[in-house]
Design a protein around this motif. Structure first.
Motif, PDB file in Angstrom:
ATOM      1  N   THR A   7       0.814  -1.226   0.000  1.00 41.04           N
ATOM      2  CA  THR A   7       0.000   0.000   0.000  1.00 41.04           C
ATOM      3  C   THR A   7       0.841   1.267   0.000  1.00 41.04           C
ATOM      4  OG1 THR A   7      -1.757  -1.153   1.200  1.00 41.04           O
ATOM      5  CG2 THR A   7      -1.837   1.249   1.205  1.00 41.04           C
ATOM      6  N   ILE A   8       1.795   1.366   0.902  1.00 40.77           N
ATOM      7  CA  ILE A   8       2.625   2.568   0.977  1.00 40.77           C
ATOM      8  C   ILE A   8       3.880   2.402   0.116  1.00 40.77           C
ATOM      9  CG2 ILE A   8       1.768   3.155   3.266  1.00 40.77           C
ATOM     10  CD1 ILE A   8       4.384   2.048   4.428  1.00 40.77           C
ATOM     11  N   THR A   9       4.588   3.499  -0.092  1.00 39.53           N
ATOM     12  CA  THR A   9       5.803   3.473  -0.898  1.00 39.53           C
ATOM     13  C   THR A   9       7.019   3.157  -0.025  1.00 39.53           C
ATOM     14  OG1 THR A   9       6.297   5.823  -0.564  1.00 39.53           O
ATOM     15  CG2 THR A   9       4.805   5.254  -2.384  1.00 39.53           C
ATOM     16  N   ASN A  10       8.114   2.826  -0.684  1.00 43.23           N
ATOM     17  CA  ASN A  10       9.365   2.588   0.044  1.00 43.23           C
ATOM     18  C   ASN A  10       9.797   3.839   0.798  1.00 43.23           C
ATOM     19  OD1 ASN A  10       9.741  -0.122  -0.740  1.00 43.23           O
ATOM     20  ND2 ASN A  10      10.606   0.512  -2.703  1.00 43.23           N
ATOM     21  N   GLU A  11       9.555   5.013   0.202  1.00 39.86           N
ATOM     22  CA  GLU A  11       9.921   6.271   0.852  1.00 39.86           C
ATOM     23  C   GLU A  11       9.092   6.490   2.116  1.00 39.86           C
ATOM     24  OE1 GLU A  11      11.334   6.172  -3.151  1.00 39.86           O
ATOM     25  OE2 GLU A  11       9.268   5.935  -2.406  1.00 39.86           O
TER      26      GLU A  11
END
Length: 273
Positions: A7-11
């Motif tokens: 769901t979320i980004t690596n950043e």
């Protein structure tokens, strides 16, 4: 091995791991926020045993006592209210938490803070001091039902304290905090405001030091829906937070953590977070 995020980004994951918190914009739609707001404002007009006990005789007019007597925080509304349960287990929130925990999340607690105009804040503290999740720690999901800024008393976070141990709190200033525990900001760090729009969610680590100042406005609430979660590998949690709930609503009952914590039993007198 790097866990694949869904769901979320690596950043975003890096931000959470480095600073201890993450703001995700527009998790909830305006329609969903309206449903949450209307639900809890309706509930605020009644006494709900074990959850909410307002003094309905109190007024919000300036200079007429403590506004938190009329609008105290609501504890565990998911145990008595379907809307609270629905949003505590909201699929989008549970998916973000799964990325942050690197395993499925279990819901431990729901709360609703009204924070009316003039209301005191909550002194800096650490959530896992109260939840006593083992192994690891808890994660909070703090949803802005109203836009939250420095004027109406948004949350303050102390970045990079997520890897700190639990601190033994001092006594808070009762004139500014409605809770009694206070954790000092470690040397070299500072508390920073988390500015959120309606529908944004602030996720933060259970060891992160955080709190808030009073609502300095005369006409704006700072309502927030706050839930705490543990990872599915949790084996112990404080008794106040059991049972836990999976995303499908089924119950999980880990061992009750009877450990009085790093500071001894004297600190257990604090009303649960």
């Amino acid at each position: 091995m790097t866990t694949k995020l869904k769901t979320i980004t690596n950043e975003q994951k890096e931000q959470f791991e480095k600073a201890g918190y993450l703001i995700v914009k527009e998790v909830f739609t305006i329609e969903e926020i309206k449903e949450i707001d209307e639900n809890f404002m309706s509930m605020s007009n009644e006494v709900i045993p074990g959850c909410f006990a307002p003094d309905l005789s109190q007024s919000l007019k300036e200079g007429e006592g403590d506004p938190l007597k009329r609008y105290p925080r609501m504890m565990h509304p998911h145990r008595v209210n379907d809307v609270a349960m629905k949003y505590m287990l909201h699929p989008k929130v549970m998916k973000i938490l799964a990325d942050l925990f690197e395993e499925e999340a279990l819901a431990a607690q729901s709360m609703f803070y009204f924070k009316p105009p003039g209301a005191r804040g909550q002194a800096l503290h650490q959530d896992n001091f109260y939840l006593k999740v083992e192994p690891g720690t808890c994660i909070a999901a703090w949803t802005a039902v109203d836009s939250a800024d420095q004027e109406n008393g948004t949350l303050l976070v102390v970045p990079k304290t997520n890897n700190d141990e639990l601190y033994c709190p001092e006594k808070a200033d009762a004139k500014e905090s409605f809770t009694t525990h206070y954790v000092k900001v470690p040397k070299g760090l500072k508390a920073e405001p988390a500015i959120l729009d309606q529908g944004d969610v602030l996720f933060f680590n259970g060891n992160l030091i955080h709190g808030s100042y009073r609502n300095k406005t005369k006409d704006r609430f700072r309502k927030s829906f706050i839930c705490h979660y543990a990872g599915e590998s949790t084996t112990k949690i404080g008794s106040f937070y059991s049972p836990l709930f999976k995303g499908n609503g089924s119950k999980v009952e880990p061992e009750t953590n009877l450990d009085s914590g790093p500071c001894g039993e004297v600190f257990d007198v604090e009303y649960p977070h």
